[in-house]
Design a protein around this motif. Structure first.
Motif, PDB file in Angstrom:
ATOM      1  N   ALA A  42     104.087  37.771  83.491  1.00 48.21           N
ATOM      2  CA  ALA A  42     103.776  36.427  83.009  1.00 48.21           C
ATOM      3  C   ALA A  42     104.093  36.301  81.521  1.00 48.21           C
ATOM      4  N   PHE A  43     105.275  36.761  81.147  1.00 50.70           N
ATOM      5  CA  PHE A  43     105.678  36.723  79.742  1.00 50.70           C
ATOM      6  C   PHE A  43     106.011  35.295  79.320  1.00 50.70           C
ATOM      7  N   ALA A  44     105.431  34.863  78.223  1.00 50.18           N
ATOM      8  CA  ALA A  44     105.693  33.511  77.705  1.00 50.18           C
ATOM      9  C   ALA A  44     106.570  33.586  76.461  1.00 50.18           C
ATOM     10  N   GLY A  45     107.283  34.682  76.289  1.00 48.73           N
ATOM     11  CA  GLY A  45     108.129  34.854  75.113  1.00 48.73           C
ATOM     12  C   GLY A  45     107.522  35.835  74.130  1.00 48.73           C
ATOM     13  N   VAL A  46     108.311  36.168  73.125  1.00 50.85           N
ATOM     14  CA  VAL A  46     107.902  37.170  72.144  1.00 50.85           C
ATOM     15  C   VAL A  46     106.872  36.614  71.168  1.00 50.85           C
ATOM     16  N   THR A  47     106.984  35.345  70.822  1.00 53.65           N
ATOM     17  CA  THR A  47     106.100  34.774  69.796  1.00 53.65           C
ATOM     18  C   THR A  47     104.621  34.890  70.156  1.00 53.65           C
ATOM     19  N   PRO A  48     104.188  34.539  71.388  1.00 53.57           N
ATOM     20  CA  PRO A  48     102.765  34.712  71.713  1.00 53.57           C
ATOM     21  C   PRO A  48     102.323  36.174  71.691  1.00 53.57           C
ATOM     22  N   LEU A  49     103.221  37.084  72.091  1.00 48.04           N
ATOM     23  CA  LEU A  49     102.863  38.502  72.064  1.00 48.04           C
ATOM     24  C   LEU A  49     102.674  38.982  70.626  1.00 48.04           C
ATOM     25  N   LEU A  50     103.563  38.556  69.732  1.00 53.24           N
ATOM     26  CA  LEU A  50     103.424  38.940  68.326  1.00 53.24           C
ATOM     27  C   LEU A  50     102.156  38.341  67.716  1.00 53.24           C
ATOM     28  N   ALA A  51     101.768  37.149  68.176  1.00 50.85           N
ATOM     29  CA  ALA A  51     100.514  36.553  67.696  1.00 50.85           C
ATOM     30  C   ALA A  51      99.323  37.418  68.112  1.00 50.85           C
ATOM     31  N   GLU A  52      99.373  37.979  69.335  1.00 54.68           N
ATOM     32  CA  GLU A  52      98.291  38.868  69.779  1.00 54.68           C
ATOM     33  C   GLU A  52      98.271  40.160  68.962  1.00 54.68           C
ATOM     34  N   VAL A  53      99.458  40.684  68.633  1.00 49.68           N
ATOM     35  CA  VAL A  53      99.536  41.871  67.781  1.00 49.68           C
ATOM     36  C   VAL A  53      98.905  41.565  66.417  1.00 49.68           C
ATOM     37  N   ASP A  54      99.179  40.373  65.885  1.00 46.86           N
ATOM     38  CA  ASP A  54      98.582  39.982  64.600  1.00 46.86           C
ATOM     39  C   ASP A  54      97.058  39.895  64.704  1.00 46.86           C
ATOM     40  N   LEU A  55      96.555  39.366  65.823  1.00 48.47           N
ATOM     41  CA  LEU A  55      95.098  39.301  66.018  1.00 48.47           C
ATOM     42  C   LEU A  55      94.488  40.699  66.079  1.00 48.47           C
ATOM     43  N   ALA A  56      95.207  41.646  66.704  1.00 48.51           N
ATOM     44  CA  ALA A  56      94.727  43.029  66.769  1.00 48.51           C
ATOM     45  C   ALA A  56      94.699  43.652  65.381  1.00 48.51           C
ATOM     46  N   ARG A  57      95.756  43.435  64.609  1.00 45.80           N
ATOM     47  CA  ARG A  57      95.787  43.962  63.232  1.00 45.80           C
ATOM     48  C   ARG A  57      94.639  43.389  62.411  1.00 45.80           C
ATOM     49  N   ALA A  58      94.405  42.076  62.574  1.00 45.86           N
ATOM     50  CA  ALA A  58      93.315  41.439  61.832  1.00 45.86           C
ATOM     51  C   ALA A  58      91.964  42.013  62.241  1.00 45.86           C
ATOM     52  N   ALA A  59      91.787  42.318  63.522  1.00 48.91           N
ATOM     53  CA  ALA A  59      90.512  42.890  63.992  1.00 48.91           C
ATOM     54  C   ALA A  59      90.285  44.272  63.388  1.00 48.91           C
ATOM     55  N   VAL A  60      91.328  45.093  63.363  1.00 45.85           N
ATOM     56  CA  VAL A  60      91.199  46.424  62.763  1.00 45.85           C
ATOM     57  C   VAL A  60      90.878  46.285  61.274  1.00 45.85           C
ATOM     58  N   ARG A  61      91.581  45.391  60.599  1.00 46.08           N
ATOM     59  CA  ARG A  61      91.345  45.177  59.164  1.00 46.08           C
ATOM     60  C   ARG A  61      89.907  44.700  58.926  1.00 46.08           C
ATOM     61  N   ARG A  62      89.440  43.766  59.761  1.00 45.11           N
ATOM     62  CA  ARG A  62      88.071  43.254  59.644  1.00 45.11           C
ATOM     63  C   ARG A  62      87.056  44.384  59.797  1.00 45.11           C
ATOM     64  N   GLY A  63      87.296  45.247  60.762  1.00 47.99           N
ATOM     65  CA  GLY A  63      86.393  46.375  60.968  1.00 47.99           C
ATOM     66  C   GLY A  63      86.421  47.357  59.817  1.00 47.99           C
ATOM     67  N   ARG A  64      87.599  47.628  59.286  1.00 51.60           N
ATOM     68  CA  ARG A  64      87.728  48.605  58.199  1.00 51.60           C
ATOM     69  C   ARG A  64      87.184  48.071  56.876  1.00 51.60           C
ATOM     70  N   GLU A  65      87.178  46.744  56.729  1.00 56.01           N
ATOM     71  CA  GLU A  65      86.664  46.156  55.482  1.00 56.01           C
ATOM     72  C   GLU A  65      85.140  46.136  55.437  1.00 56.01           C
ATOM     73  N   ARG A  66      84.501  46.246  56.586  1.00 52.53           N
ATOM     74  CA  ARG A  66      83.037  46.302  56.614  1.00 52.53           C
ATOM     75  C   ARG A  66      82.594  47.548  57.358  1.00 52.53           C
ATOM     76  N   PRO A  67      83.043  48.736  56.872  1.00 49.08           N
ATOM     77  CA  PRO A  67      82.735  49.966  57.607  1.00 49.08           C
ATOM     78  C   PRO A  67      81.247  50.287  57.585  1.00 49.08           C
ATOM     79  N   VAL A  68      80.852  50.989  58.610  1.00 52.31           N
ATOM     80  CA  VAL A  68      79.493  51.521  58.663  1.00 52.31           C
ATOM     81  C   VAL A  68      79.613  53.030  58.569  1.00 52.31           C
ATOM     82  N   GLU A  69      78.536  53.671  58.149  1.00 53.37           N
ATOM     83  CA  GLU A  69      78.578  55.124  58.081  1.00 53.37           C
ATOM     84  C   GLU A  69      78.797  55.677  59.485  1.00 53.37           C
ATOM     85  N   HIS A  70      79.677  56.653  59.593  1.00 50.60           N
ATOM     86  CA  HIS A  70      80.066  57.163  60.918  1.00 50.60           C
ATOM     87  C   HIS A  70      79.345  58.469  61.217  1.00 50.60           C
ATOM     88  N   TRP A  71      78.552  58.456  62.269  1.00 53.17           N
ATOM     89  CA  TRP A  71      77.947  59.676  62.776  1.00 53.17           C
ATOM     90  C   TRP A  71      78.583  59.990  64.122  1.00 53.17           C
TER      91      TRP A  71
END
Length: 197
Positions: free
Chosen positions: A113-142
């Motif tokens: 159900a591919f709708a083209g490359v642009t929507p897939l790249l938008a999802e990749v951008d959302l994933a990058r933003a999620a990782v960045r969001r998590g790394r910017e507010r890190p918690v102590e890791h046990w």
């Protein structure tokens, strides 16, 4: 890799969180963490996905899968890799990123159900933003404490019958209470996958 399923394996004495933690405690392998599978199972079986993730040794995760799915008439969520990643899965990614100091390889899975490359790249951008969001507010890791669970091995004949039930959708002869609707959905899904190969 943790799997997505439409039916809870009948006869199991362990929930998914305990089973995954026990497997990891008994081996030295890394975990390929599929966050859409975690979320799909949480929707289908009514558990807290964060509680499952919190029970795992996240320091052993190097690769994360993201995918999408769709709602089924039976009130279940199907992991079909043909739809955009749901927003809660990106939130789980941010949660994991905040608790994992190591590098993470995040893979977007799409099998059709591919709708083209642009929507897939938008999802990749959302994933990058999620990782960045998590790394910017890190918690102590046990590291999570994981206690191995000693379980009985399944009888080989019972395992064979269980595999047949997943393929045929017929639960007779298992000797345990079974989620019949989930079993039928799993059988239909397996039949479609076999027909596509």
């Amino acid at each position: 890799e943790n799997i997505a399923t439409l039916v809870e394996p009948p006869g199991s004495s362990l929930d998914e969180r305990t089973w995954l933690a026990s497997v990891l405690a008994g081996c030295g392998n890394a975990l390929l963490l599929d966050l859409h599978n975690v979320w799909s199972n949480a929707v289908n079986f009514g558990f807290d996905p964060v509680a499952l993730l919190d029970a795992l040794p996240l320091g052993r995760v190097s690769t994360i899968h993201l995918a999408g799915g769709k709602a089924l008439a039976e009130g279940r969520w199907l992991d079909d890799h043909k739809h955009p990643v749901p927003d809660p899965v990106y939130e789980l990614l941010a949660w994991v990123a905040a608790r994992t100091p190591q590098a993470l390889t995040v893979i977007l899975e799409r099998d059709g159900a591919f709708a083209g490359v642009t929507p897939l790249l938008a999802e990749v951008d959302l994933a990058r933003a999620a990782v960045r969001r998590g790394r910017e507010r890190p918690v102590e890791h046990w590291p999570s404490p994981v206690t191995p669970i000693a379980g009985e091995r399944m009888d080989a004949r019972w395992q064979k019958r269980l595999a047949e039930a997943y393929v045929t959708g017929e639960a007779g002869g298992l000797g345990v209470e079974v989620d019949a609707a989930g079993l039928r959905m799993a059988a239909r899904s397996f039949a479609r996958k076999r027909g596509a190969t």
